[in-house]
Design a protein around this motif. Structure first.
Motif, PDB file in Angstrom:
ATOM      1  N   LEU A  56     -11.807 -27.978   6.560  1.00 13.68           N
ATOM      2  CA  LEU A  56     -12.702 -28.081   7.717  1.00 13.68           C
ATOM      3  C   LEU A  56     -12.359 -27.048   8.783  1.00 13.68           C
ATOM      4  O   LEU A  56     -13.244 -26.536   9.476  1.00 13.68           O
ATOM      5  CB  LEU A  56     -12.658 -29.493   8.302  1.00 13.68           C
ATOM      6  N   ILE A  57     -11.081 -26.726   8.914  1.00  8.93           N
ATOM      7  CA  ILE A  57     -10.662 -25.692   9.867  1.00  8.93           C
ATOM      8  C   ILE A  57     -11.271 -24.354   9.460  1.00  8.93           C
ATOM      9  O   ILE A  57     -11.864 -23.640  10.280  1.00  8.93           O
ATOM     10  CB  ILE A  57      -9.124 -25.602   9.942  1.00  8.93           C
ATOM     11  N   TYR A  58     -11.173 -24.025   8.173  1.00  8.18           N
ATOM     12  CA  TYR A  58     -11.724 -22.753   7.694  1.00  8.18           C
ATOM     13  C   TYR A  58     -13.240 -22.713   7.822  1.00  8.18           C
ATOM     14  O   TYR A  58     -13.816 -21.705   8.235  1.00  8.18           O
ATOM     15  CB  TYR A  58     -11.295 -22.491   6.247  1.00  8.18           C
ATOM     16  N   VAL A  59     -13.902 -23.814   7.472  1.00  4.36           N
ATOM     17  CA  VAL A  59     -15.358 -23.874   7.599  1.00  4.36           C
ATOM     18  C   VAL A  59     -15.763 -23.695   9.057  1.00  4.36           C
ATOM     19  O   VAL A  59     -16.717 -22.981   9.367  1.00  4.36           O
ATOM     20  CB  VAL A  59     -15.902 -25.203   7.028  1.00  4.36           C
ATOM     21  N   VAL A  62     -15.446 -19.998  10.075  1.00  6.06           N
ATOM     22  CA  VAL A  62     -16.536 -19.198   9.509  1.00  6.06           C
ATOM     23  C   VAL A  62     -17.851 -19.551  10.198  1.00  6.06           C
ATOM     24  O   VAL A  62     -18.626 -18.674  10.574  1.00  6.06           O
ATOM     25  CB  VAL A  62     -16.633 -19.421   7.977  1.00  6.06           C
ATOM     26  N   ARG A  63     -18.114 -20.822  10.395  1.00  8.24           N
ATOM     27  CA  ARG A  63     -19.385 -21.281  10.991  1.00  8.24           C
ATOM     28  C   ARG A  63     -19.579 -20.774  12.403  1.00  8.24           C
ATOM     29  O   ARG A  63     -20.665 -20.405  12.791  1.00  8.24           O
ATOM     30  CB  ARG A  63     -19.422 -22.811  10.970  1.00  8.24           C
ATOM     31  N   PHE A  64     -18.517 -20.748  13.181  1.00 16.61           N
ATOM     32  CA  PHE A  64     -18.657 -20.351  14.572  1.00 16.61           C
ATOM     33  C   PHE A  64     -18.413 -18.866  14.792  1.00 16.61           C
ATOM     34  O   PHE A  64     -18.143 -18.419  15.908  1.00 16.61           O
ATOM     35  CB  PHE A  64     -17.771 -21.226  15.461  1.00 16.61           C
ATOM     36  N   GLY A  65     -18.478 -18.102  13.708  1.00 19.79           N
ATOM     37  CA  GLY A  65     -18.522 -16.649  13.813  1.00 19.79           C
ATOM     38  C   GLY A  65     -17.229 -15.926  14.113  1.00 19.79           C
ATOM     39  O   GLY A  65     -17.261 -14.796  14.580  1.00 19.79           O
ATOM     40  N   LYS A  66     -16.098 -16.544  13.862  1.00 21.51           N
ATOM     41  CA  LYS A  66     -14.833 -15.851  14.119  1.00 21.51           C
ATOM     42  C   LYS A  66     -14.532 -14.815  13.049  1.00 21.51           C
ATOM     43  O   LYS A  66     -13.724 -13.934  13.231  1.00 21.51           O
ATOM     44  CB  LYS A  66     -13.672 -16.852  14.222  1.00 21.51           C
ATOM     45  N   ILE A  67     -15.172 -14.960  11.890  1.00 23.33           N
ATOM     46  CA  ILE A  67     -14.985 -14.009  10.804  1.00 23.33           C
ATOM     47  C   ILE A  67     -16.354 -13.460  10.435  1.00 23.33           C
ATOM     48  O   ILE A  67     -17.303 -14.219  10.229  1.00 23.33           O
ATOM     49  CB  ILE A  67     -14.351 -14.686   9.566  1.00 23.33           C
TER      50      ILE A  67
END
Length: 169
Positions: A56-59, A62-67
């Motif tokens: 969930l941390i990784y999702v 990714v979801r909030f545009g950090k990567i």
């Protein structure tokens, strides 16, 4: 794997996939070790909770545009389109042999990952000990992936696969 394939130029792909494989191996070291110690010291519920939160941390990242991921390319974009299908690759004898040996290798690897905890539990090893055994195996795969580029320049792929199977045996 698709995203890694889209990163950089064609000459960057071997290095990028090498980094990906080393990160996967590092996860194979950390995951079982962490899970084993968590099971022994915090119980199964806490372990499953921790292991469920990590993705969930990784999702979230990714979801909030950090990567930022590269935009995918369409099939055949930037080059001539061909009618080559995946099954057509099996017509090449050398590729068939490599696919067969790789399938055997991956099957043995997965059997090891499945059976070590089952056998370890049957001989009353602690979850930490089982995790340590699996992590040690992953440490060996990490080491192999670090030194593989040195050997891949000197030996044909089929010989590397054969050699790895002999050493593993």
């Amino acid at each position: 794997q698709s995203t890694v394939g889209h990163l950089g130029n064609a000459e960057d792909r071997p290095r990028n996939f090498s980094w990906l494989s080393m990160v996967i191996s590092a996860g194979g070291i950390a995951g079982p070790l962490m899970a084993g110690f968590l099971i022994d010291h915090a119980g199964y519920r806490t372990t499953f909770l921790v292991l469920g939160v990590i993705p969930l941390i990784y999702v979230s990242v990714v979801r909030f545009g950090k990567i930022q991921f590269p935009a995918g390319r369409g099939a055949g974009e930037g080059k001539e389109k061909t009618s080559l299908r995946t099954m057509d690759l099996l017509k090449t004898p050398a590729l068939r042999t490599i696919y067969l040996l790789t399938a055997l290798h991956v099957s043995a690897w997965e059997m090891f990952s499945f059976l070590v905890p089952v056998y370890g539990k049957s001989i009353e090893l602690s979850a930490s000990s089982i995790g340590l055994i699996i992590s040690t195996f992953s440490s060996a795969t990490f080491f192999v992936r670090v030194i593989l580029p040195l050997f891949s320049r000197r030996f044909a792929p089929l010989n590397l696969i054969r050699g790895s199977l002999v050493l593993a045996g």
